[in-house]
Design a protein around this motif. Structure first.
Motif, PDB file in Angstrom:
ATOM      1  N   THR A 136       0.809  -1.222   0.000  1.00 52.25           N
ATOM      2  CA  THR A 136       0.000   0.000   0.000  1.00 52.25           C
ATOM      3  C   THR A 136       0.844   1.275   0.000  1.00 52.25           C
ATOM      4  N   SER A 137       2.149   1.140   0.151  1.00 52.66           N
ATOM      5  CA  SER A 137       3.019   2.309   0.228  1.00 52.66           C
ATOM      6  C   SER A 137       3.925   2.404  -1.001  1.00 52.66           C
ATOM      7  N   ARG A 138       4.171   3.647  -1.452  1.00 53.55           N
ATOM      8  CA  ARG A 138       5.073   3.880  -2.574  1.00 53.55           C
ATOM      9  C   ARG A 138       6.439   4.370  -2.100  1.00 53.55           C
ATOM     10  N   ARG A 139       6.612   4.513  -0.818  1.00 57.71           N
ATOM     11  CA  ARG A 139       7.888   4.997  -0.303  1.00 57.71           C
ATOM     12  C   ARG A 139       8.982   3.948  -0.519  1.00 57.71           C
ATOM     13  N   PRO A 140      10.166   4.339  -0.913  1.00 57.07           N
ATOM     14  CA  PRO A 140      11.265   3.380  -1.121  1.00 57.07           C
ATOM     15  C   PRO A 140      11.559   2.542   0.116  1.00 57.07           C
ATOM     16  N   ALA A 141      11.415   3.145   1.293  1.00 56.45           N
ATOM     17  CA  ALA A 141      11.710   2.413   2.532  1.00 56.45           C
ATOM     18  C   ALA A 141      10.777   1.226   2.725  1.00 56.45           C
ATOM     19  N   THR A 194      16.704  -7.453   7.619  1.00 59.65           N
ATOM     20  CA  THR A 194      17.833  -7.840   6.759  1.00 59.65           C
ATOM     21  C   THR A 194      18.487  -6.650   6.075  1.00 59.65           C
ATOM     22  N   GLY A 195      17.757  -5.524   6.000  1.00 61.90           N
ATOM     23  CA  GLY A 195      18.262  -4.369   5.269  1.00 61.90           C
ATOM     24  C   GLY A 195      18.216  -4.546   3.762  1.00 61.90           C
ATOM     25  N   GLN A 196      17.537  -5.595   3.320  1.00 60.37           N
ATOM     26  CA  GLN A 196      17.445  -5.894   1.896  1.00 60.37           C
ATOM     27  C   GLN A 196      15.983  -5.936   1.460  1.00 60.37           C
ATOM     28  N   ASP A 197      15.778  -6.091   0.163  1.00 62.63           N
ATOM     29  CA  ASP A 197      14.436  -6.233  -0.380  1.00 62.63           C
ATOM     30  C   ASP A 197      13.717  -7.397   0.294  1.00 62.63           C
ATOM     31  N   TRP A 198      12.400  -7.308   0.379  1.00 64.80           N
ATOM     32  CA  TRP A 198      11.623  -8.354   1.048  1.00 64.80           C
ATOM     33  C   TRP A 198      11.821  -9.729   0.414  1.00 64.80           C
ATOM     34  N   GLY A 199      12.146  -9.775  -0.854  1.00 63.15           N
ATOM     35  CA  GLY A 199      12.293 -11.050  -1.545  1.00 63.15           C
ATOM     36  C   GLY A 199      11.040 -11.394  -2.328  1.00 63.15           C
ATOM     37  N   ASP A 200      11.197 -12.214  -3.327  1.00 61.52           N
ATOM     38  CA  ASP A 200      10.073 -12.614  -4.166  1.00 61.52           C
ATOM     39  C   ASP A 200       9.143 -13.556  -3.412  1.00 61.52           C
ATOM     40  N   PRO A 201       7.852 -13.552  -3.747  1.00 58.36           N
ATOM     41  CA  PRO A 201       6.927 -14.526  -3.161  1.00 58.36           C
ATOM     42  C   PRO A 201       7.378 -15.956  -3.503  1.00 58.36           C
ATOM     43  N   GLU A 202       7.231 -16.870  -2.567  1.00 60.38           N
ATOM     44  CA  GLU A 202       7.566 -18.259  -2.878  1.00 60.38           C
ATOM     45  C   GLU A 202       6.658 -18.774  -3.991  1.00 60.38           C
ATOM     46  N   VAL A 203       5.399 -18.397  -3.941  1.00 64.12           N
ATOM     47  CA  VAL A 203       4.452 -18.703  -5.015  1.00 64.12           C
ATOM     48  C   VAL A 203       3.913 -17.371  -5.523  1.00 64.12           C
TER      49      VAL A 203
END
Length: 402
Positions: A328-333, A340-349
């Motif tokens: 729901t947010s467009r903020r880069p943060a 982890t300080g990293q991107d959330w990661g891709d969905p497993e599915v």
């Protein structure tokens, strides 16, 4: 008190009731049906705490569903507390141990009028109900690891108290037939897990609704955030209004795009190519549209039952909330996992994401996130309020030590 002494005490107490001892005499005031239900639950309580029902005798139901920790697993493993260790002391599961708090309120697995799957037990709904669920961990090779039902029943037959208790409740020869005996044990376990001990409805939120407690301004604001951010779409029995005995789950199945817990996969041997398909793994379901869907958990006791998500990928409740905010947010943060300080990661599915629900809320700022956490903490049962206070102190000390 833990270990053999605790088990002996539980067995002694339970079978005084089952066989009509002192506690049984007091219970007679409740009539035959109530007396039977109470005796059945007491038998289930003894079974729940008995490590003899695991292959190596090291693990009971209560090991992974510790009553002192809201019926979740407090033990640390190579994967932290994300998943549980098996009876052999080496095996690790692939999913986080869900709380058994309020599990008895889940309806039997079914499809509703709109064709959506609801209810059942386990993250993937593979058990129709609590009775169906109760016996499965004993036979799971990475949990209690008993080779078959016959071995479980043989353990029961070898305990004179069990033999007497089963005969009293189910009739002479109750342990003679393996299938019926195993089903009797599952019935007793389900009866215990359906008692008030698991669903007391005595959190501060419940007491507030009854006029017995107050919520702070922040907690009340957090409830407003809960409603307006549309948490209610999946975490309320009804999407509108207040239900007195709210379970804070719709019992539906959704794919919210949780990433793989790579730390767990590195330990449990399933490897990088394994995919948890969720509801699609339930026997009898072959619809690809169900891939990745996971049962919506209750939010009761959520503040003391981390790690979070079905694979325990997030340690902190605030992190779990921020994960939803990425939709729901467009903020880069909002794209960054604070743990982890990293991107959330891709969905497993990546298919079948519940975007209609995930994208329907407003963006949350820090004030609203903090308020939502504060509200969710009010859903903690009274007996776990000291545990909540202890965890909050530990978190504050960790921040101060940085």
């Amino acid at each position: 008190m833990r270990g053999p002494s605790r088990i002996l005490l539980l067995l002694s107490s339970a079978f005084m009731v089952v066989t009509g001892g002192m506690l049984g005499t007091a219970a007679e005031q409740g009539g035959d049906a109530q007396r039977h239900d109470r005796r059945l639950a007491d038998l289930g309580r003894a079974l729940f705490h008995d490590p003899a029902l695991s292959r190596d005798g090291t693990q009971s139901c209560a090991t992974c569903h510790d009553p002192d920790h809201a019926f979740t697993d407090p033990r640390e493993s190579l994967a932290g507390r994300a998943v549980s260790i098996g009876d052999d002391g080496a095996s690790h599961g692939d999913r986080n141990t869900p709380t058994l708090s309020y599990a008895s309120l889940s309806p039997d697995f079914h499809r509703d009028a709109k064709g959506n799957y609801k209810g059942g037990q386990f993250w993937d709904g593979r058990a129709d109900n609590l009775r169906d669920q109760a016996g499965q961990p004993m036979l799971n090779p990475v949990e209690m690891a008993m080779p078959d039902r016959a071995t479980v029943v043989e353990r029961l037959r070898g305990n004179a108290d069990y033999a007497q208790g089963f005969a009293t409740l189910f009739g002479k020869g109750a342990l003679d037939d393996v299938e019926r005996a195993f089903d009797h044990a599952a019935e007793a376990l389900a009866a215990y897990q359906s008692t008030e001990e698991f669903a007391p409805f005595d959190s501060r939120y419940d007491r507030y609704l009854r006029g017995e407690a107050e919520l702070t301004a922040q907690e009340q604001f957090g409830h407003t955030v809960f409603i307006t951010w549309n948490c209610r779409l999946c975490h309320q029995l009804r999407q509108q209004g207040i239900t007195e005995r709210e379970t804070f789950t719709s019992f539906e199945y959704h794919n919210i795009g949780v990433p793989v817990n790579h730390a767990v996969r590195a330990i449990n041997g399933l490897g990088p190519d394994h995919v948890d398909l969720g509801l699609l793994q339930r026997p009898g379901i072959d619809d690809p549209a169900q891939a990745g869907r996971i049962k919506v958990p209750t939010l009761r006791n959520v503040a003391v039952t981390g790690p979070y998500m079905h694979n325990g990928v997030f340690e902190d409740l605030r992190t779990a909330i921020l994960f939803y905010n990425k939709y729901t947010s467009r903020r880069p943060a909002s794209r960054i996992n604070p743990e982890t300080g990293q991107d959330w990661g891709d969905p497993e599915v990546a298919e079948n994401l519940s975007l209609a629900e995930l994208q329907s809320g407003l963006m949350l700022d820090d004030e609203r996130v903090d308020a939502l956490v504060a509200f969710l903490e009010t859903l903690t049962d009274r007996r776990y309020e000291p545990l909540l206070a202890e965890r909050k102190r530990a978190a504050q000390e960790a921040v101060a030590a940085r």
